[in-house]
Design an enzyme around this catalytic site. Structure first.
Site, mmCIF file in Angstrom:
data_model
loop_
_atom_site.group_PDB
_atom_site.id
_atom_site.type_symbol
_atom_site.label_atom_id
_atom_site.label_comp_id
_atom_site.label_asym_id
_atom_site.label_seq_id
_atom_site.Cartn_x
_atom_site.Cartn_y
_atom_site.Cartn_z
ATOM 1 N N ASP A 345 6.777 6.320 -0.764
ATOM 2 C CA ASP A 345 7.449 6.226 -2.055
ATOM 3 C C ASP A 345 8.514 5.118 -2.016
ATOM 4 O O ASP A 345 9.360 5.107 -1.111
ATOM 5 C CB ASP A 345 8.116 7.596 -2.322
ATOM 6 C CG ASP A 345 8.585 7.771 -3.748
ATOM 7 O OD1 ASP A 345 7.729 8.007 -4.621
ATOM 8 O OD2 ASP A 345 9.799 7.650 -3.982
ATOM 9 N N GLU A 374 3.906 2.326 -2.213
ATOM 10 C CA GLU A 374 4.129 2.454 -3.650
ATOM 11 C C GLU A 374 5.299 1.552 -4.023
ATOM 12 O O GLU A 374 6.405 2.012 -4.256
ATOM 13 C CB GLU A 374 4.436 3.916 -4.030
ATOM 14 C CG GLU A 374 4.462 4.141 -5.528
ATOM 15 C CD GLU A 374 5.797 4.640 -6.083
ATOM 16 O OE1 GLU A 374 5.810 5.094 -7.224
ATOM 17 O OE2 GLU A 374 6.834 4.572 -5.382
#
Lengths: 619, 619
Positions: A345, A374
């Site tokens: 993330d 990401e």
């Protein structure tokens, strides 16, 4: 691994060159000869047989025997006297013989004697056999080495070809409002497998914090019943190495991994290095967080937005080494439970050197681990993260809608040097991203974007079941957030909805698995169409035994028709002979003649062709 | 000197960057701030005021004040509380004040106090004045330096814009068969100047060898009367530092230099590092030559061709240092006589490191010396020579005839990174090169090739008077050698021939001098035409005050007509307003409207337009 290099020298001397390579950590180099192409370009190749890092470099040298043989051949052809040339050659051969032994040495000696004694041109002596022998004992006294050692990293196959499905386990109970568990999630594996996905990606499964917990639709003050965001990690029940009690136990998780494996599915875990105020790190290691001037811990901000439920870790704290070691141990912990796939993330908000270090450390211990970045950020940052070790990356695909946008972006990703380090993973939606195109286009838009993602990218993924349900209501006008987003509440999905895209998705994934052409990114080529709403592109295997042509109607409202213009030779087709175009979605078969062919696509039935092209296609 | 760089960092911090530069040899760096463009690209520039080498590099740092100000501004705009932010800012300003003194220190102190005491948002305090002060005392504690020091070499202006004329002095006597002298050459200077050339390039002027001297048309056994090739250097009368006795003395040569200078002409000398068997080096330094196995000196060979009149120097002899020093002294000797321009014969047959060294050595002593590389060899070798120090280079222009060939080649030379190191010098003919195009195309072909050379290239040259006489008979069919080549015999030219191209050439050179657009290579742009025989391109000054459009008929047989398609905005023209196209060759003036315009060119009158474009062109 094909390597090319410009290799040249002043003057007339002939050159030889070798490509040198080794597995990182090995001391001995292997060598393969390089061969000239045109315009002082040379090439060589070696096989990548194991995962891990290979190193390679070049050596080249002025080759006296090759130079001599070239000159001699020209003189013999011109009928010139070569008496002195024969003596020069004999000397070179005698020198090589000194480095040889046994039969080779004896043979070389005989060649030298023959050259010295022969009174003819010598053409009978300077044979290919002699050339092959001389190649074994080259005079490399005038050798230079390329001044860099380059490296190439080999990942396991899943890095290059995968289909991801993102699912919130807590929505898997099957009963409205009831918190699902990892055991419930097990019961959905067959559903995911039936659609042909081979990665099941779970948002964070760790304990969720209570302080400043967000309510439904990201409301600032939630109710006590609110389940909170899985990305708000850490409570008195544990942090990044714990499992949210309502989901189950580490044992449940290991069971899920095993059950998934039986169905050909690999679990991907979300790694989000951030903490709620309730995370054990906050109490145990306040020195890992940045302080505000009043001594309180700095929460996350992106003015004017405030995230008081999130404390970012301070990667540059004086105690960074302890922090980094702890974060590495998070990866190690989940690897020990059997995880080999991590979706990271927001990696761009943490330091590059941290990722470079931690990825290397994890791969040293678990060479088959893969990392998906990401990083929805600026292109150069995304590329840098890929270069420093991430195996795959999210892309801007979600926001590339027109033919011009898609063509420009995917040409950059697959036809430039970007393809050497960046593996795109294409997502038409995520829990954060419900694009305007999906919001306005309904079911045809979902089908179009699925076909594009699954064929433009060898790696792609969807956030389901929102995707197959064609869920497309935004939280408010102009927002890309879902209304009643699953990020903040439990959702109940109707997995048996007859309107679901489940069957269509399954078909597309079966086509991907059956056709090797769709399992690479580099062979992507765009083809002209005479209609701005029709995009046409192809992929193929290197030997052209599998050639797939994709035509997509980008207009989710109306049927669009037009002519596509193919470069048949490039696609391995004989332009003078008709060929078959077999639509792998509808099973229709067309006979096409020549480069220009007519297509018409109705978005309300099937907005795309996925055509296998060939003169003889197996039925 | 504009420098661009990708500069970025992980996370949200704001960056500052400087471009650092200095003249080579100076110890102190100067700095100019860099500014962001888009997509993490930054730029900066510095002025190149002197000839010689400049070094440059970059530094960038995380800028705490800039980061803080950006966040504060966003919070103030959003009406958020900034109490703590003001304290953070005050600390940053106090830290800067410690590095300041006098008024700046006092002012910074006041700003800090105000921030600490202010109860409002602080927007009145965080002024541009404060930002400017903070920029003077930046906190560069988190600074990184680019790990390379790059360099840029500044040559004098002639390197970038010149018109060369090659002339054999021995053909200048004016009497058939009589050997001309340097004094005779003086009498031709006015003729050369009248055509507008600013460089007069002389083939080697050194004593010519007698052994194996070539006869007329390169015959192997010449007559005693034959004058030999000027490139067969060295006899008992001297070597590379002597002047051929039949041409005159070093004093005559210095006089020629001076007389030429009065007419705005610079002399270029040919440097051909090779020796005849009669060269003094052969007797005095046999160790500078390669031996054959029978002990004789190796003559030049390019099988099946033999050049028994030429001994190549062995640049890799054990005594290379003495040889290299001697060759450097050849340059020094002619520099002492006033030479600053050298045309180097076949540099690609000598080692790269020799050129890199000798050019650096010569420029260190005579910074305004320029070197033209006559390297008709493979492209990468040509580019390498340019990179290692040659100021200009011959090109493949002579063999690029079609629109596609010219467009492809000159796009590569002027629009790619090649333009950063390679300065093309375009020659439609040389004593070695009478192209098939000129052989078959007659006078129109000579005019066409002259216009192309003079406008595609800011640097160009011709081998005259063969050129203006349209001399086009080859030695034999299929050969690029001239019949009765001036390389091997004295020629008598009719300088007053009314059919001469002299006037036309003079006109073209005057156009070049009067129009700054033609004095650069980088602004070259090709424009579409609908006729393969019509090539159209433009050049312009950076401010677009001088915009020149060239249209050439490549067909030397027939009139060709068609439409040219211009990108008017790029040419600084308002597409909605008519503009004038003033033909600088014929003085005709056309009024054109819009991007598409009609042209027709008759090769038997004038095969080209050189049009100055503009809304208001001075008469």
């Amino acid at each position: 691994m094909r390597v090319e290099s410009d290799i040249y020298i002043d003057g007339q001397d002939a050159l030889s060159a070798v490509l040198r390579y080794r597995k990182q950590g090995h001391s001995r180099w292997s060598e393969v000869p390089m061969e000239p192409l045109v315009n002082d370009r040379w090439w060589g190749e070696f096989e990548l047989t194991q995962t891990g890092v290979y190193q390679y470099t070049l050596q080249a040298w002025v080759d006296p025997y090759k130079s001599w043989r070239e000159v001699l051949t020209k003189k013999i052809t011109a009928g010139q006297d070569v008496t002195l040339d024969r003596l020069t050659g004999a000397e070179l051969i005698e020198k090589a013989a000194q480095h040889a032994s046994g039969k080779a040495r004896r043979l070389l000696g005989q060649f030298a004697v023959a050259l010295r004694s022969d009174n003819t041109g010598g053409e009978d002596i300077v044979t290919d056999e002699l050339a092959a022998l001389m190649k074994k004992f080259p005079d490399r006294s005038r050798e230079v080495s390329y001044d860099k050692v380059l490296s190439v990293e080999v990942d396991r196959k899943k890095a290059g070809f995968s289909a991801w499905y993102e699912l919130f386990p807590r929505s898997c109970s099957g009963y409205p409002g009831k918190h699902g568990t990892l055991r419930d999630c097990e019961t959905r594996l067959a559903y995911v497998a039936s659609m042909g996905f081979d990665v099941l990606y779970l948002p964070p499964i760790h304990p969720i914090g209570h302080s400043f917990r967000k309510g439904k639709n990201n409301e600032l003050s939630g109710n006590p019943d609110d389940v909170g965001s899985p990305w708000a990690i850490g409570s008195n029940e544990g942090g990044h190495k714990a499992i949210h009690p309502q989901l189950g136990t580490v044992e449940d998780f290991k069971r899920l991994i095993a059950k998934a494996k039986e169905l050909g599915i690999e679990i991907a875990l979300d790694i989000a290095f951030q903490c709620t105020p309730d995370h054990p790190y906050v109490k145990e290691h306040p020195e890992w967080f940045r302080k505000r001037p009043d001594g309180s811990i700095q929460y996350a901000e992106n003015p004017p937005k405030k995230y008081q439920d999130i404390y970012p870790l301070d990667f540059e704290t004086e105690h960074w080494q302890e922090l980094w070691d702890e974060l590495r141990s998070v990866f190690f912990f989940w690897c020990e439970q059997g995880m080999r796939l991590f979706r990271v993330d927001n990696p761009h908000t943490k330091p590059f050197p941290f990722w470079e270090w931690v990825i290397r450390e994890v791969k040293a211990k678990y060479p088959d681990v893969l990392f998906l970045a990401e990083a929805f950020t600026r292109p150069k940052i995304m590329y840098r993260l890929a270069k420093l070790g991430f195996s795959q990356s999210y892309t801007y695909f979600a926001w590339r809608n027109t033919k011009a946008e898609l063509t420009q972006y995917f040409t950059e990703l697959t036809q430039t040097e970007v393809a050497d380090f960046f593996r795109p993973n294409l997502w038409p939606n995520t829990p954060d991203i419900l694009t305007e195109y999906l919001q306005t286009g309904g079911r045809p838009a979902f089908m179009t974007r699925l076909v594009l993602a699954a064929t433009l990218g060898a790696n792609y993924g969807i956030y389901g079941p929102a995707f197959e349900s064609c869920e497309n209501i935004p939280r408010e006008r102009g927002s890309e957030e879902y209304l009643n987003s699953e990020k903040y509440e439990i959702r109940t999905w109707n997995f048996e909805d007859p309107a679901s895209l489940r069957e269509f998705i399954g078909r597309i994934n079966r086509i991907r698995r059956a056709n090797k052409a769709l399992q690479n990114d580099r062979s992507l080529r765009f083809h002209d169409t005479d209609n701005e709403q029709l995009i046409c592109f192809s992929k193929r295997t290197a030997d052209r035994s599998n050639v797939i042509l994709i035509v997509v109607n980008l207009d989710f409202r109306y049927t669009q028709s037009g002519w596509v213009n193919l470069t048949l030779e490039e696609l391995g087709l004989n332009p003078t002979v008709p060929f078959q175009a077999h639509d792998l979605i509808t099973d229709a078969r067309y006979v096409w003649h020549g480069p220009r062919n007519y297509v018409a696509l109705n978005p309300h039935t099937v907005p795309a062709h996925i055509l296998r092209l060939g003169h003889e296609i197996p039925t």
